[in-house]
Design a protein around this motif. Structure first.
Motif, PDB file in Angstrom:
ATOM      1  N   LEU A 221      18.808  14.060  -2.524  1.00  0.00           N
ATOM      2  CA  LEU A 221      19.868  13.776  -1.561  1.00  0.00           C
ATOM      3  C   LEU A 221      19.333  13.893  -0.141  1.00  0.00           C
ATOM      4  N   ALA A 222      20.078  13.301   0.805  1.00  0.00           N
ATOM      5  CA  ALA A 222      19.683  13.305   2.216  1.00  0.00           C
ATOM      6  C   ALA A 222      18.248  12.796   2.396  1.00  0.00           C
ATOM      7  N   THR A 223      17.887  11.839   1.557  1.00  0.00           N
ATOM      8  CA  THR A 223      16.533  11.262   1.576  1.00  0.00           C
ATOM      9  C   THR A 223      16.648   9.741   1.497  1.00  0.00           C
ATOM     10  N   ALA A 224      15.902   9.042   2.324  1.00  0.00           N
ATOM     11  CA  ALA A 224      15.945   7.581   2.333  1.00  0.00           C
ATOM     12  C   ALA A 224      14.577   6.998   1.995  1.00  0.00           C
ATOM     13  N   VAL A 225      14.584   5.813   1.401  1.00  0.00           N
ATOM     14  CA  VAL A 225      13.348   5.050   1.215  1.00  0.00           C
ATOM     15  C   VAL A 225      13.075   4.315   2.521  1.00  0.00           C
ATOM     16  N   THR A 226      11.923   4.543   3.096  1.00  0.00           N
ATOM     17  CA  THR A 226      11.597   3.926   4.391  1.00  0.00           C
ATOM     18  C   THR A 226      10.776   2.650   4.240  1.00  0.00           C
ATOM     19  N   SER A 227      10.004   2.555   3.148  1.00  0.00           N
ATOM     20  CA  SER A 227       9.228   1.336   2.901  1.00  0.00           C
ATOM     21  C   SER A 227       8.637   1.388   1.495  1.00  0.00           C
ATOM     22  N   VAL A 228       8.063   0.275   1.094  1.00  0.00           N
ATOM     23  CA  VAL A 228       7.357   0.172  -0.189  1.00  0.00           C
ATOM     24  C   VAL A 228       5.981  -0.401   0.084  1.00  0.00           C
ATOM     25  N   GLU A 229       4.963   0.185  -0.544  1.00  0.00           N
ATOM     26  CA  GLU A 229       3.586  -0.264  -0.332  1.00  0.00           C
ATOM     27  C   GLU A 229       2.895  -0.550  -1.659  1.00  0.00           C
ATOM     28  N   ASN A 230       1.963  -1.491  -1.616  1.00  0.00           N
ATOM     29  CA  ASN A 230       1.054  -1.693  -2.741  1.00  0.00           C
ATOM     30  C   ASN A 230      -0.057  -0.650  -2.669  1.00  0.00           C
ATOM     31  N   TYR A 231      -0.592  -0.261  -3.798  1.00  0.00           N
ATOM     32  CA  TYR A 231      -1.743   0.644  -3.777  1.00  0.00           C
ATOM     33  C   TYR A 231      -2.585   0.424  -5.024  1.00  0.00           C
ATOM     34  N   ASN A 232      -3.821   0.876  -4.967  1.00  0.00           N
ATOM     35  CA  ASN A 232      -4.748   0.736  -6.088  1.00  0.00           C
ATOM     36  C   ASN A 232      -5.020   2.107  -6.697  1.00  0.00           C
ATOM     37  N   GLY A 233      -4.568   2.288  -7.915  1.00  0.00           N
ATOM     38  CA  GLY A 233      -4.851   3.533  -8.619  1.00  0.00           C
ATOM     39  C   GLY A 233      -6.175   3.428  -9.361  1.00  0.00           C
ATOM     40  N   ARG A 237      -4.850  -1.065 -14.518  1.00  0.00           N
ATOM     41  CA  ARG A 237      -5.011  -2.438 -15.027  1.00  0.00           C
ATOM     42  C   ARG A 237      -3.998  -3.390 -14.398  1.00  0.00           C
ATOM     43  N   PHE A 238      -2.902  -2.838 -13.912  1.00  0.00           N
ATOM     44  CA  PHE A 238      -1.804  -3.672 -13.420  1.00  0.00           C
ATOM     45  C   PHE A 238      -1.520  -3.345 -11.956  1.00  0.00           C
ATOM     46  N   PRO A 239      -1.018  -4.339 -11.184  1.00  0.00           N
ATOM     47  CA  PRO A 239      -0.693  -4.088  -9.779  1.00  0.00           C
ATOM     48  C   PRO A 239       0.293  -2.929  -9.656  1.00  0.00           C
ATOM     49  N   ALA A 240       0.080  -2.079  -8.652  1.00  0.00           N
ATOM     50  CA  ALA A 240       0.902  -0.869  -8.508  1.00  0.00           C
ATOM     51  C   ALA A 240       1.589  -0.825  -7.152  1.00  0.00           C
ATOM     52  N   ARG A 241       2.796  -0.231  -7.123  1.00  0.00           N
ATOM     53  CA  ARG A 241       3.555  -0.078  -5.891  1.00  0.00           C
ATOM     54  C   ARG A 241       4.127   1.339  -5.824  1.00  0.00           C
ATOM     55  N   LYS A 242       4.415   1.771  -4.604  1.00  0.00           N
ATOM     56  CA  LYS A 242       5.010   3.092  -4.421  1.00  0.00           C
ATOM     57  C   LYS A 242       6.024   3.048  -3.292  1.00  0.00           C
ATOM     58  N   ALA A 243       7.050   3.889  -3.417  1.00  0.00           N
ATOM     59  CA  ALA A 243       8.071   4.007  -2.381  1.00  0.00           C
ATOM     60  C   ALA A 243       7.738   5.180  -1.473  1.00  0.00           C
ATOM     61  N   LEU A 244       7.828   4.959  -0.162  1.00  0.00           N
ATOM     62  CA  LEU A 244       7.615   6.018   0.815  1.00  0.00           C
ATOM     63  C   LEU A 244       8.980   6.543   1.252  1.00  0.00           C
ATOM     64  N   LEU A 245       9.160   7.851   1.208  1.00  0.00           N
ATOM     65  CA  LEU A 245      10.450   8.453   1.499  1.00  0.00           C
ATOM     66  C   LEU A 245      10.476   9.121   2.861  1.00  0.00           C
ATOM     67  N   SER A 246      11.683   9.335   3.370  1.00  0.00           N
ATOM     68  CA  SER A 246      11.858   9.908   4.716  1.00  0.00           C
ATOM     69  C   SER A 246      11.393  11.354   4.807  1.00  0.00           C
ATOM     70  N   ASP A 247      11.269  12.039   3.669  1.00  0.00           N
ATOM     71  CA  ASP A 247      10.794  13.433   3.701  1.00  0.00           C
ATOM     72  C   ASP A 247       9.271  13.531   3.622  1.00  0.00           C
ATOM     73  N   GLY A 248       8.604  12.377   3.671  1.00  0.00           N
ATOM     74  CA  GLY A 248       7.143  12.362   3.661  1.00  0.00           C
ATOM     75  C   GLY A 248       6.513  12.248   2.298  1.00  0.00           C
ATOM     76  N   THR A 249       7.319  12.257   1.227  1.00  0.00           N
ATOM     77  CA  THR A 249       6.781  12.164  -0.126  1.00  0.00           C
ATOM     78  C   THR A 249       6.686  10.701  -0.567  1.00  0.00           C
TER      79      THR A 249
END
Length: 417
Positions: A221-233, A237-249
């Motif tokens: 709660l009290a947390t927003a998604v600020t953006s989404v980024e592609n990343y390479n793990g 084997r498959f394209p990966a994405r991650k959500a960046l949150l307002s609390d820095g996680t």
């Protein structure tokens, strides 16, 4: 509405313009996204509903010339534009998903909205794909965790019901069909506000939050998604994405369902009609558009009364539709009686055969009564019976309980097509 053809007995008086050739019962969309219900059980073909009472044009309404009394449309098939003249026009275009200007939130590549049937189908296919990818020999543990991470953005009824449906799918069907993958599944619910189910009573909000947390659902709660980024793990084997949150996680995901807000569709945005701060068309107490009384009405999520703004709920739109039908069928004068919204309360399904009912302020404004809130199996029965009873066709009234029974006895269908 009348077409721009010469009037004749063969030209229907009523004409519906929509890019989709069906109506959707949106409260049951989350159930179709995991296979509890099938898609066709919650839609009604427009032509079938109209019968001999009118006609349908599959097109997008692009703009409005209210001086000429014509609607400029674009065919969904060849993009050709044409006009449809009208004597009386009802604007009931609804709203679209609001991404709050975050440019990286676009449909595709693991990000999905949940407002239309094709959205639910895309979500369902991606969920199945994620489990099948995770089951491929050689997929690393880290990639399995990412593929089977489900992020739901928004804490309203649609988001909470989808999370509940997803949880039931994992604990009943995934546990049986992909037993080795259950330990990798993670569900996160991200809400920018201070509570889930904002319109509900605070006790029911806390009940839902506690219930989800006992199921190991990550509620933020009290947390927003600020953006989404592609990343390479490493070793992915498959394209990966991650959500960046307002609390820095960060939340890596295989599926992100965005159901965080509403905004006017482009047609409404472009209209030269009086609108409120939120972009909704301003109507009077008779649902007539301000300045165009007698020729243009607006209803549902796209409209708002200056005197008494109403919530953007299906029950509001339904009651407004019934009200306008009485006027156009001459059972009631145009200004004989103002529209009065009768609140029936709020309901939600929260999984594992549990539901919620919030009966605070039931009735017409100023005459409301408080009906005791309810949770558990009885509340779920109320939820199911109420939505079953709102179906238009006998066909869907037969299909919906049949699919509920099928998913209970035999599980959900995981076929990918």
């Amino acid at each position: 509405m009348k077409s721009n053809q010469e009037p004749s007995e063969s030209v229907p008086e009523i004409r519906i313009v929509s890019p989709s050739n069906h109506f959707v019962f949106t409260p049951l969309l989350p159930s179709t996204a995991v296979g509890t219900l099938e898609f066709r059980a919650i839609q009604e073909p427009i032509r079938k509903v109209l019968g001999k009472n009118g006609n349908f044009v599959q097109a997008k309404a692009m703009s409005l010339d209210h001086q000429e009394k014509s609607l400029i449309c674009e065919s969904t098939h060849d993009k050709q534009k044409f006009k449809i003249k009208y004597e009386k026009l009802v604007i009931a275009v609804g709203v679209k998903t609001n991404t709050f200007g975050i440019q990286s939130i676009e449909e595709g590549d693991g990000i999905y909205f949940l407002k239309h049937l094709y959205h639910a189908r895309n979500i369902r296919n991606n969920i199945i794909d994620s489990f099948e990818k995770a089951a491929v020999p050689g997929t690393s543990m880290k990639e399995r965790e990412r593929l089977l991470s489900f992020v739901v953005v928004g804490g309203g009824p649609t988001s909470c019901e989808f999370v509940a449906e997803l949880y039931d799918f994992v604990t009943s069907d995934v546990k049986r069909l992909y037993p080795e993958l259950v330990k990798y599944v993670r569900v996160s619910l991200v809400e920018a506000g201070p509570a889930l189910l904002g319109p509900f009573d605070s006790k029911l909000q806390e009940y839902t939050k506690s219930l989800f947390e006992t199921r190991d659902i990550d509620v933020r709660l009290a947390t927003a998604v600020t953006s989404v980024e592609n990343y390479n793990g490493e070793g992915f084997r498959f394209p990966a994405r991650k959500a960046l949150l307002s609390d820095g996680t960060e939340l890596p995901f295989g599926t992100l369902v965005w159901s965080a807000g509403l905004e006017p569709v482009h047609f409404t945005q472009n209209l030269d009609l009086p609108k409120g701060k939120n972009g909704r068309i301003i109507v009077d107490e008779y649902l007539r558009v301000k300045g165009h009384e007698g020729s243009i009405w607006a209803m549902g999520d796209a409209a708002m009364s200056e005197k008494e703004p109403l919530p953007q709920l299906a029950q509001v739109a339904r009651q407004q539709g019934i009200y306008l039908s009485k006027i156009f069928n001459k059972k009631q004068g145009e200004v004989e009686e103002p529209f009065k919204y009768f609140s029936l309360g709020s309901m939600a399904s929260v999984g594992q055969f549990k539901g919620l009912y919030d009966g605070s302020k039931v009735g017409v404004k100023g005459e409301e009564v408080d009906v005791p809130g309810m949770t558990g199996f009885v509340a779920l029965l109320m939820w199911r019976f109420a939505y079953w009873g709102r179906q238009t066709s006998i066909e869907n009234k037969v299909l919906i309980p049949m699919y509920w029974l099928k998913s209970f006895l035999f599980g959900r269908d995981i076929s990918r097509f």
